[in-house]
Design a protein around this motif. Sequence first.
Motif, PDB file in Angstrom:
ATOM      1  N   UNK A  27      -1.008  11.420  -2.134  1.00  0.00           N
ATOM      2  CA  UNK A  27      -0.858  10.276  -3.033  1.00  0.00           C
ATOM      3  C   UNK A  27      -1.201   8.973  -2.314  1.00  0.00           C
ATOM      4  N   UNK A  28      -0.735   8.824  -1.093  1.00  0.00           N
ATOM      5  CA  UNK A  28      -1.004   7.619  -0.308  1.00  0.00           C
ATOM      6  C   UNK A  28      -2.494   7.506   0.006  1.00  0.00           C
ATOM      7  N   UNK A  47       1.097   2.316  -0.455  1.00  0.00           N
ATOM      8  CA  UNK A  47       2.194   2.860   0.325  1.00  0.00           C
ATOM      9  C   UNK A  47       3.108   3.710  -0.554  1.00  0.00           C
ATOM     10  N   UNK A  48       3.634   4.788   0.030  1.00  0.00           N
ATOM     11  CA  UNK A  48       4.595   5.619  -0.683  1.00  0.00           C
ATOM     12  C   UNK A  48       5.827   4.766  -0.993  1.00  0.00           C
ATOM     13  N   UNK A  49       6.297   4.853  -2.210  1.00  0.00           N
ATOM     14  CA  UNK A  49       7.424   4.026  -2.633  1.00  0.00           C
ATOM     15  C   UNK A  49       6.972   2.731  -3.272  1.00  0.00           C
ATOM     16  N   UNK A  50       5.656   2.477  -3.266  1.00  0.00           N
ATOM     17  CA  UNK A  50       5.136   1.266  -3.885  1.00  0.00           C
ATOM     18  C   UNK A  50       3.974   1.551  -4.818  1.00  0.00           C
ATOM     19  N   UNK A  92      -1.058  -4.378  -2.375  1.00  0.00           N
ATOM     20  CA  UNK A  92      -2.004  -3.480  -1.703  1.00  0.00           C
ATOM     21  C   UNK A  92      -3.413  -3.883  -2.124  1.00  0.00           C
ATOM     22  N   UNK A  93      -4.402  -3.622  -1.284  1.00  0.00           N
ATOM     23  CA  UNK A  93      -5.782  -4.043  -1.573  1.00  0.00           C
ATOM     24  C   UNK A  93      -6.282  -3.600  -2.951  1.00  0.00           C
ATOM     25  N   UNK A  94      -6.111  -2.315  -3.361  1.00  0.00           N
ATOM     26  CA  UNK A  94      -6.621  -1.935  -4.681  1.00  0.00           C
ATOM     27  C   UNK A  94      -5.905  -2.680  -5.816  1.00  0.00           C
ATOM     28  N   UNK A  95      -4.641  -3.000  -5.610  1.00  0.00           N
ATOM     29  CA  UNK A  95      -3.869  -3.734  -6.624  1.00  0.00           C
ATOM     30  C   UNK A  95      -4.360  -5.178  -6.684  1.00  0.00           C
ATOM     31  N   UNK A  96      -4.584  -5.774  -5.530  1.00  0.00           N
ATOM     32  CA  UNK A  96      -5.081  -7.155  -5.476  1.00  0.00           C
ATOM     33  C   UNK A  96      -6.420  -7.287  -6.196  1.00  0.00           C
ATOM     34  N   UNK A  97      -7.279  -6.276  -6.040  1.00  0.00           N
ATOM     35  CA  UNK A  97      -8.588  -6.321  -6.706  1.00  0.00           C
ATOM     36  C   UNK A  97      -8.464  -6.199  -8.229  1.00  0.00           C
TER      37      UNK A  97
END
Length: 170
Positions: free
Chosen positions: A105-106, A112-115, A16-21
């Motif tokens: 939360x999403x 994504x929910x579940x991730x 996800x974009x925030x995780x990639x950053x």
Amino acid sequence: MTLHWVPAAGRTDLLADPVARAIGQVEGARVAEIDPELADTAAFCERYGVAMDVSANCVVVAGRRGAEVRYAACMVLATTRADVNGVVRRHLAARKASFAPMDEAVELTGMEYGGITPIGLPADWPILVDTRVAEHPEVVIGSGVRRSKLAVPGAALAGLKGAEVLSLTV
């Protein structure tokens, strides 16, 4: 089916974009692509042969005191449950604590929910890491999307900005 782990910083398209950053701040993080229909912990572990006590879940908790709502992420092994109404509620100085609604939360995480994962969460959220997770040599967690998983050292989760290691389980 086996997992093909690669350095996460080299496959930000699987995050996800925030995780990639934020992934560059997590030493040793690896990512593997999975079937998004199998993202839920039990199905994932069964299909990919990952032990439940190696898989860690990130639960988003909303703590309320009057009109104020404080959010936190709790990391616990899949074989345990977070003590939301005890340890987490007290830690947030809240009168009431519960799992945050899925849509909230999403929206708040950009994942994504579940991730949902603690990597890349809003900076003002505490990340409460259960001692069992922090002490684990490596845990499998969400990547912010349902189509991949991250493998990270427990110590890396404990070292995230805003992380606190506590005994979180019931």
